[in-house]
Design an enzyme around this catalytic site. Sequence first.
Site, mmCIF file in Angstrom:
data_model
loop_
_atom_site.group_PDB
_atom_site.id
_atom_site.type_symbol
_atom_site.label_atom_id
_atom_site.label_comp_id
_atom_site.label_asym_id
_atom_site.label_seq_id
_atom_site.Cartn_x
_atom_site.Cartn_y
_atom_site.Cartn_z
ATOM 1 N N ARG A 24 0.813 -1.227 0.000
ATOM 2 C CA ARG A 24 0.000 0.000 0.000
ATOM 3 C C ARG A 24 0.845 1.274 0.000
ATOM 4 N NH1 ARG A 24 -3.762 -1.471 4.783
ATOM 5 N NH2 ARG A 24 -4.370 0.725 4.742
ATOM 6 N N LYS A 31 8.733 -1.060 2.714
ATOM 7 C CA LYS A 31 8.044 -0.130 3.621
ATOM 8 C C LYS A 31 8.935 0.384 4.743
ATOM 9 C CE LYS A 31 4.698 -1.793 6.362
ATOM 10 N NZ LYS A 31 3.331 -2.202 6.729
ATOM 11 N N THR A 90 2.679 -13.456 11.561
ATOM 12 C CA THR A 90 3.645 -12.889 12.506
ATOM 13 C C THR A 90 4.352 -13.956 13.353
ATOM 14 O OG1 THR A 90 1.671 -12.338 13.816
ATOM 15 C CG2 THR A 90 2.751 -10.538 12.697
ATOM 16 N N TYR A 358 27.919 32.986 -0.383
ATOM 17 C CA TYR A 358 28.121 31.540 -0.409
ATOM 18 C C TYR A 358 29.508 31.247 0.139
ATOM 19 C CZ TYR A 358 29.188 26.832 -1.805
ATOM 20 O OH TYR A 358 29.570 25.515 -1.769
ATOM 21 N N ALA A 372 28.835 41.683 2.278
ATOM 22 C CA ALA A 372 27.670 41.228 1.513
ATOM 23 C C ALA A 372 28.080 40.708 0.142
ATOM 24 C CB ALA A 372 26.689 42.382 1.349
ATOM 25 N N ARG A 432 40.322 44.489 -9.098
ATOM 26 C CA ARG A 432 39.188 44.918 -9.935
ATOM 27 C C ARG A 432 39.676 45.991 -10.889
ATOM 28 N NH1 ARG A 432 38.272 49.558 -6.121
ATOM 29 N NH2 ARG A 432 37.585 48.621 -4.178
#
Length: 459
Positions: A24, A31, A90, A358, A372, A432
């Site tokens: 089921r 299961k 069982t 990150y 930031a 930069r």
Amino acid sequence: MTDHDQVPRRSCLAIILAAGEGTRMRSAKPKVLHQVAGLSLLGHVLKSVAAFEADGLAVVIGPDHDNVAAEARRFAPDAEIFVQAERKGTAHAVLAARDTLAKGYDDVIIAFGDTPLVLPETYRHMRALIAGGATVAVLGFEAKDPTGYGRLLVQDGDLIAIREHKDTSEAERLVKLCNGGIMALDGHRALELLSQIRPNNAQKEYYLTDCVEVARAKGLRSRVFVVPESEVMGINDRVQLATCEALFQARKRERAMRDGVTLQAPETVFFAHDTEIGRDVTIEPNVMFGAGVKVADGAVIHAFSHLEGATVGQGATVGPFARLRPGTDLGPEVKIGNFVETKAATIGAGAKVSHLSYIGDARVGAEANIGAGTITCNYDGYFKSLTEIGAQAFIGSNSALVAPVKIGRGAYVGSGSVITKDVPDDALAVGRGRQIMKEGWAASFHARQAAAKAQSHKK
Ligand code: UD1
Ligand code: CA
């Protein structure tokens, strides 16, 4: 010698039945491998069993369920695994572990692999009933709707029989006291009782529950230990799986609050089976814990954060909207702000990563300030590399640190830099394009363009 020493310690065998078909679940996997709070159903049962320190452990699995055997071994390397080749009930399943049973333990606990919320102390109470002279101890509960469950038939305080739903008379069907399935047996009688069970019932199965009547015929007693229905919740489909998850979460939230954790909206916080939270921790709404998280005293987890495989140090703050991935280790008083993702990152005491970053495969020293939008570029498509940032270093906003790279202690990285070479202690690195300046350029540009536009309208 204390009184305690004089009581001989009883030996205990736990048998976990996990040979269910689980059709089921509509699933490719067995299961008992479906998860609640990030742990398989079988894992939950093994954890509870480990907590009451059984001396022997047997797990009965279905044929071709190597993955179930592997999961059992992951938690209990010494477990004996038995395969029940045909699913005949069982009692038949328990007898698959006959060789282990024959070793002669004092107590035998039979647990179900699809019933994950049974508490270790419940198993202990059942063992105590056996130690107190019962041959069979059964876990009972008052069912809101007893349909489908075995009914416990009690007379003068003694359990005299368990009747499976399909075999009940109309009168028996009204009984609300039901069998939770889990059982304890006198280990010295178990094989004798089990081998006398016959499949004379509606399902033509060997029912473990028939132990009670077999014992009674020999003048041996059976007792019931009653727990709340929620504890014996068994899982047959994914709706029950979700109900079980909700019950587990409710239990874990309550435990956290009772242990000194503030949950502002408990129903929106989701824990894993192994989440550890210290005292005076505040957890805001909508926080999700994956497996393997530890949060130390006094930390604050702000709203909408997701943590997995992470350690949060004392007094640290996380989020809102932070994601701590596996291998994150935050020292005391660290600040991880909004929209920050960390992975395999050790962040030293008092360091701050406040916004939109990150930080992966990284070591960040104490009191460093990560501006930031800082990104550790840790992956070249083939290999992951390490970024090391010294204590008290200052990384200007919107910098890309291309790993492997080291930023020295107390060093300064100018905003918007792309850093590809190591930066010595206390140095400034700027990587930069240089800023150029043309005085009056904007004013003359506007004048020129406006004039050109006016000219074109005249035409
Ligand atoms: C069982 C009880 C019932 C109880 C209910 C509680 C019996 C006969 N009935 O019924 O009284 O109210 O649990 O949930 O015990 N299993 C095997 N091999 C088998 C059959 C079962 O390993 O041949 C395992 C299943 O994987 C499961 C457990 O035994 O973990 C219980 O089996 P299941 O078929 O779910 O029993 P129920 O009909 O629910
Ligand atoms: Ca069941």
